[in-house]
Design a protein around this motif. Sequence first.
Motif, PDB file in Angstrom:
ATOM      1  N   ILE A 652       0.849  -1.188   0.000  1.00  0.00           N
ATOM      2  CA  ILE A 652       0.000   0.000   0.000  1.00  0.00           C
ATOM      3  C   ILE A 652       0.885   1.238   0.000  1.00  0.00           C
ATOM      4  O   ILE A 652       1.832   1.334   0.780  1.00  0.00           O
ATOM      5  CB  ILE A 652      -0.942  -0.005   1.215  1.00  0.00           C
ATOM      6  N   GLU A 653       0.585   2.164  -0.899  1.00  0.00           N
ATOM      7  CA  GLU A 653       1.340   3.419  -0.973  1.00  0.00           C
ATOM      8  C   GLU A 653       0.359   4.586  -1.069  1.00  0.00           C
ATOM      9  O   GLU A 653      -0.810   4.401  -1.434  1.00  0.00           O
ATOM     10  CB  GLU A 653       2.273   3.413  -2.180  1.00  0.00           C
ATOM     11  N   SER A 654       0.852   5.769  -0.744  1.00  0.00           N
ATOM     12  CA  SER A 654       0.015   6.971  -0.773  1.00  0.00           C
ATOM     13  C   SER A 654       0.613   7.992  -1.728  1.00  0.00           C
ATOM     14  O   SER A 654       1.840   8.113  -1.854  1.00  0.00           O
ATOM     15  CB  SER A 654      -0.099   7.590   0.624  1.00  0.00           C
ATOM     16  N   GLU A 655      -0.292   8.734  -2.392  1.00  0.00           N
ATOM     17  CA  GLU A 655       0.144   9.821  -3.262  1.00  0.00           C
ATOM     18  C   GLU A 655      -0.964  10.869  -3.312  1.00  0.00           C
ATOM     19  O   GLU A 655      -2.107  10.547  -3.655  1.00  0.00           O
ATOM     20  CB  GLU A 655       0.453   9.295  -4.663  1.00  0.00           C
ATOM     21  N   ASN A 656      -0.601  12.110  -2.953  1.00  0.00           N
ATOM     22  CA  ASN A 656      -1.562  13.212  -2.983  1.00  0.00           C
ATOM     23  C   ASN A 656      -2.833  12.893  -2.204  1.00  0.00           C
ATOM     24  O   ASN A 656      -3.947  13.192  -2.653  1.00  0.00           O
ATOM     25  CB  ASN A 656      -1.906  13.587  -4.422  1.00  0.00           C
ATOM     26  N   GLN A 658      -4.245  10.069  -1.657  1.00  0.00           N
ATOM     27  CA  GLN A 658      -4.981   8.888  -2.088  1.00  0.00           C
ATOM     28  C   GLN A 658      -4.118   7.641  -1.856  1.00  0.00           C
ATOM     29  O   GLN A 658      -2.919   7.647  -2.129  1.00  0.00           O
ATOM     30  CB  GLN A 658      -5.337   8.982  -3.579  1.00  0.00           C
ATOM     31  N   ASN A 659      -4.751   6.599  -1.346  1.00  0.00           N
ATOM     32  CA  ASN A 659      -4.045   5.342  -1.121  1.00  0.00           C
ATOM     33  C   ASN A 659      -4.258   4.396  -2.304  1.00  0.00           C
ATOM     34  O   ASN A 659      -5.351   4.314  -2.876  1.00  0.00           O
ATOM     35  CB  ASN A 659      -4.540   4.663   0.159  1.00  0.00           C
ATOM     36  N   TYR A 660      -3.189   3.681  -2.649  1.00  0.00           N
ATOM     37  CA  TYR A 660      -3.219   2.714  -3.748  1.00  0.00           C
ATOM     38  C   TYR A 660      -2.580   1.405  -3.285  1.00  0.00           C
ATOM     39  O   TYR A 660      -1.792   1.385  -2.330  1.00  0.00           O
ATOM     40  CB  TYR A 660      -2.432   3.223  -4.963  1.00  0.00           C
ATOM     41  N   VAL A 661      -2.898   0.331  -3.990  1.00  0.00           N
ATOM     42  CA  VAL A 661      -2.135  -0.910  -3.848  1.00  0.00           C
ATOM     43  C   VAL A 661      -1.291  -1.064  -5.102  1.00  0.00           C
ATOM     44  O   VAL A 661      -1.811  -1.100  -6.222  1.00  0.00           O
ATOM     45  CB  VAL A 661      -3.037  -2.139  -3.657  1.00  0.00           C
ATOM     46  N   ASN A 662       0.006  -1.116  -4.910  1.00  0.00           N
ATOM     47  CA  ASN A 662       0.974  -1.236  -5.992  1.00  0.00           C
ATOM     48  C   ASN A 662       1.333  -2.715  -6.148  1.00  0.00           C
ATOM     49  O   ASN A 662       1.637  -3.395  -5.164  1.00  0.00           O
ATOM     50  CB  ASN A 662       2.218  -0.412  -5.637  1.00  0.00           C
ATOM     51  N   CYS A 663       1.313  -3.211  -7.389  1.00  0.00           N
ATOM     52  CA  CYS A 663       1.583  -4.635  -7.596  1.00  0.00           C
ATOM     53  C   CYS A 663       2.279  -4.856  -8.929  1.00  0.00           C
ATOM     54  O   CYS A 663       2.352  -3.958  -9.778  1.00  0.00           O
ATOM     55  CB  CYS A 663       0.296  -5.459  -7.537  1.00  0.00           C
ATOM     56  N   ALA A 664       2.795  -6.057  -9.126  1.00  0.00           N
ATOM     57  CA  ALA A 664       3.422  -6.413 -10.392  1.00  0.00           C
ATOM     58  C   ALA A 664       2.366  -6.435 -11.497  1.00  0.00           C
ATOM     59  O   ALA A 664       1.224  -6.839 -11.280  1.00  0.00           O
ATOM     60  CB  ALA A 664       4.098  -7.776 -10.277  1.00  0.00           C
ATOM     61  N   HIS A 665       2.752  -6.001 -12.680  1.00  0.00           N
ATOM     62  CA  HIS A 665       1.852  -5.959 -13.836  1.00  0.00           C
ATOM     63  C   HIS A 665       1.681  -7.375 -14.372  1.00  0.00           C
ATOM     64  O   HIS A 665       2.638  -8.012 -14.804  1.00  0.00           O
ATOM     65  CB  HIS A 665       2.442  -5.047 -14.908  1.00  0.00           C
ATOM     66  N   ARG A 666       0.460  -7.870 -14.350  1.00  0.00           N
ATOM     67  CA  ARG A 666       0.246  -9.272 -14.708  1.00  0.00           C
ATOM     68  C   ARG A 666       0.630  -9.585 -16.152  1.00  0.00           C
ATOM     69  O   ARG A 666       1.007 -10.719 -16.465  1.00  0.00           O
ATOM     70  CB  ARG A 666      -1.213  -9.664 -14.471  1.00  0.00           C
ATOM     71  N   GLU A 770       1.775  -1.937 -11.751  1.00  0.00           N
ATOM     72  CA  GLU A 770       0.533  -1.183 -11.861  1.00  0.00           C
ATOM     73  C   GLU A 770      -0.035  -0.981 -10.466  1.00  0.00           C
ATOM     74  O   GLU A 770       0.436  -1.583  -9.500  1.00  0.00           O
ATOM     75  CB  GLU A 770      -0.465  -1.918 -12.762  1.00  0.00           C
ATOM     76  N   ARG A 771      -1.046  -0.109 -10.365  1.00  0.00           N
ATOM     77  CA  ARG A 771      -1.635   0.095  -9.059  1.00  0.00           C
ATOM     78  C   ARG A 771      -3.135   0.306  -9.173  1.00  0.00           C
ATOM     79  O   ARG A 771      -3.657   0.691 -10.219  1.00  0.00           O
ATOM     80  CB  ARG A 771      -0.976   1.251  -8.331  1.00  0.00           C
ATOM     81  N   TYR A 772      -3.800   0.009  -8.035  1.00  0.00           N
ATOM     82  CA  TYR A 772      -5.252   0.074  -7.961  1.00  0.00           C
ATOM     83  C   TYR A 772      -5.648   0.969  -6.796  1.00  0.00           C
ATOM     84  O   TYR A 772      -5.000   0.947  -5.735  1.00  0.00           O
ATOM     85  CB  TYR A 772      -5.842  -1.329  -7.749  1.00  0.00           C
ATOM     86  N   GLU A 773      -6.693   1.723  -6.976  1.00  0.00           N
ATOM     87  CA  GLU A 773      -7.157   2.611  -5.916  1.00  0.00           C
ATOM     88  C   GLU A 773      -7.674   1.794  -4.744  1.00  0.00           C
ATOM     89  O   GLU A 773      -8.505   0.894  -4.897  1.00  0.00           O
ATOM     90  CB  GLU A 773      -8.257   3.528  -6.443  1.00  0.00           C
ATOM     91  N   LEU A 774      -7.167   2.110  -3.555  1.00  0.00           N
ATOM     92  CA  LEU A 774      -7.590   1.412  -2.344  1.00  0.00           C
ATOM     93  C   LEU A 774      -8.928   1.968  -1.883  1.00  0.00           C
ATOM     94  O   LEU A 774      -9.051   3.152  -1.581  1.00  0.00           O
ATOM     95  CB  LEU A 774      -6.533   1.583  -1.245  1.00  0.00           C
ATOM     96  N   VAL A 775      -9.934   1.107  -1.805  1.00  0.00           N
ATOM     97  CA  VAL A 775     -11.269   1.507  -1.367  1.00  0.00           C
ATOM     98  C   VAL A 775     -11.408   1.272   0.136  1.00  0.00           C
ATOM     99  O   VAL A 775     -11.935   2.112   0.865  1.00  0.00           O
ATOM    100  CB  VAL A 775     -12.354   0.739  -2.139  1.00  0.00           C
ATOM    101  N   ASN A 776     -10.908   0.124   0.599  1.00  0.00           N
ATOM    102  CA  ASN A 776     -10.981  -0.174   2.025  1.00  0.00           C
ATOM    103  C   ASN A 776     -10.059  -1.339   2.344  1.00  0.00           C
ATOM    104  O   ASN A 776      -9.483  -1.954   1.426  1.00  0.00           O
ATOM    105  CB  ASN A 776     -12.406  -0.491   2.473  1.00  0.00           C
ATOM    106  N   GLN A 777      -9.947  -1.666   3.607  1.00  0.00           N
ATOM    107  CA  GLN A 777      -9.065  -2.765   3.980  1.00  0.00           C
ATOM    108  C   GLN A 777      -9.580  -3.467   5.223  1.00  0.00           C
ATOM    109  O   GLN A 777     -10.332  -2.903   6.025  1.00  0.00           O
ATOM    110  CB  GLN A 777      -7.636  -2.289   4.194  1.00  0.00           C
ATOM    111  N   VAL A 778      -9.177  -4.734   5.338  1.00  0.00           N
ATOM    112  CA  VAL A 778      -9.522  -5.572   6.487  1.00  0.00           C
ATOM    113  C   VAL A 778      -8.229  -6.220   6.967  1.00  0.00           C
ATOM    114  O   VAL A 778      -7.465  -6.765   6.167  1.00  0.00           O
ATOM    115  CB  VAL A 778     -10.540  -6.669   6.105  1.00  0.00           C
TER     116      VAL A 778
END
Length: 808
Positions: A652-656, A658-666, A770-778
């Motif tokens: 998980i990373e943050s920018e401006n 907004q939190n994102y999940v950064n991962c390898a590009h499939r 690539e990265r995806y916008e983090l909506v929530n987490q558990v």
Amino acid sequence: MSLISNVQQTLNRLSHFGWNEWFQEHGLDISAEDLTAELQRLLPAIRRDKPGMEDFSTNGKRAIEAGKPSLSLLYHALSSPNVHPTSDGKPHQDSAAYPTLTELDQVENLIFSLSKRTLSSFQNPVVAVFAYQYRVAQNSPHKLHADIGYSRCGIARIGTEPERYDAPTRSFTSSPESEERSIAVLPARYGAFIAERRSPDSQDVVFRDSPTDHSQEFLFPVHKLFAGDECLFDDQGQGIHLSQVEFTEYHINEKLRRLHKNPGDNPDFVPPLAIFDLDKPPFTRDSVNDELVEMKQAGDSVLVISKPQAHLSRTASQQVNGNMELARFEVPEGRSCFFSSLIITAHAGRAAPEYVNIRHKVITNNNGDIELEDLNKTLNTREFTEQVINLEGRSVGGYEAAHFIDDSCDGYLSVSIPELSNLQTYKAFSLVTAVDFFPQIRQLDIQRWVEELYGAGVGLSLDTVQNRLHFSQGGPRPLSDGRFTRTLSGQTTKNNTVPNQSLTIPNSADLVFPAADRVNRTMTSIVGPAASGSAFNKNESLARALSWLPDSAADVFAPGWDISTHVDQGQNTYASYGLGSPFLEDAKLCAALNSYWPAAAPDSSRTFNISWSPTAQPLLDKELGYHPAHPRVLSQEVSANLGWDGEHGPFIESENGQNYVNCAHRNRSDYVSNALANKIGFNGLDKVPAEEMIQRMDVLRACFDSLRRQTVTNNQLWMVNAEKVPSWQNWHSTVLPKASNNLEGIGYIYRFAIVGQNAVDVEANPITRERYELVNQVEFQISAREIYIKIFDQDWVSQPVNLVLEEY
């Protein structure tokens, strides 16, 4: 030199390492002047309470019981991975303290020689080659005491380092000699035996027996063959001289050839470039034109060993009109891809590799030299979509791509004994397979866990509802179960799959394993003699000797990992030519789809955010690799490292704000590129035992069970963190702070993300991520007695659990 002289020489050598004292505790004097008599006398003082002796048969009364290795104290002591010549029962620090395989072979020969068998004493004898291994009780064919398991199929594995014998376990290790990212090849050991052909009776046992076994035919080994005058005897008691036990091998890798051929069941074949001869290397590689394996003698047994290579996968060339031409092909336009691998559609099993690497473009520079362009790294998003794979998953193609080779293959091992040429000889099916990244975990370990979890019988079907509760795809069935299939109704049916039907004897049209011969349908089974006695305590499992028998391989094919399947002229067959080109294409897709084809393979679904096939076997963050921008790296809690596959795990990373999940590009992750750069290695996976992986899966199940009363379901969740906590009392992370001081002992942290559907802002990241916008987490924090759950921005909530957590 006589057999007893060979054994005496071995015992004299070993006595200096503590074996003399060890055997004396059991009433045996290995320095006795009349060693033959000493080895065969009754030993009333055998200590089955000593470390490693727990699973020695209760019927074992002598150092050598003629013809019966499992009842021979000498053989058990020298062969069991749990027996050591030390006062505390722990492994000796000097590898010379243990017998070599050649020395063990000589002990085996002595044991069988003392039975004084005559050819007339066998029922319908044949000569057969078996892979075999002495095994602890829980893994022996009958599971009642330690014993030898035999199979007509052996599993060797490829690697980048020569083989490494691990003396304390009397086995081999695939772990590298150094800390570099390399992998030692794993050999398979074979021997020649007099065998008898029949359905199982009271003197036989089949490992993981099935109700169909009584109607099938097997070869059961009954007497080992070795050169000299002490192996077999005539009816007058005179030794029959066997001049030699000579093994021969033939192996073939024809994946590239089959990609470009249409034998009638491969309509998706790729037309070859006209300049290449498909019957020569690298398109067709076999023991005649390219040394794929080597054989090393270990006394009268033999090791089949893959030739180590600098890279797990590499390019290859063929001489054309006096010039060396890089093997390549034109990527056909308008064909389907999966991720960014070209698909060769299967119509009846795999007539050719299902997945082909097309991400390395062959170009000619201004000097006329050929170079490779790694499209994963040189093309922007639009270009990659247009040239390699568009949004609908259709390959645009129209460029030349490099072929890559690996050293997986299949074949046979035969034996020649001139004095027994009147007996029919049966060959062994030899598989040289992909790397086992979890060498300490067998398919069978996971299969047994699933069967116990659901109270299911042997051979739990891949399609049962229970199996799907944990593995969304695939499953853990071992290759040793390949002779039968369990249906949804629970009935067991015969599989009738036979080895590769294109395997013929060189310079002959004769099939090596004709489908009409029923014993070829039980080729991958593990068999042995019926138990004789039981064990003092068969629950010990101290050491893990790596197996070269089929319970360490997968019987799951889509297309497969260790072997694939093909319906050849209506007959189900095992054949390696259906595996990926190269095997790393399969490895990536298998790992990405929750360890789909072999359940004892790495589960990297969370590396690539594969939401439709979520994590089933959690790999820890350090095993997937800490990215340099991982929050725990930035806070200096851990160091950045490459994962087992040369990638980095999600974070998980943050920018401006907004939190994102950064991962390898499939699509851009390329295990071939990583192999060429020597980035692929175990990264600790070779040290993970089955008990640890099963513990992680039990914890995962407990986490999801705790969600049943919550507003979120596990199929929404992407695991982005997995940490093992050696001690909650000493856990001081600021990135993943402890939920409560009530957490004690060993534990785990599993954190899951809920993200947006589509990747965003790809170009702002390195092009291979690539990265995806983090909506929530558990987040779950787990100890043996409590699970703490934090759902979204709510407070931590605890629930009681009852887990047994160990530090393996």
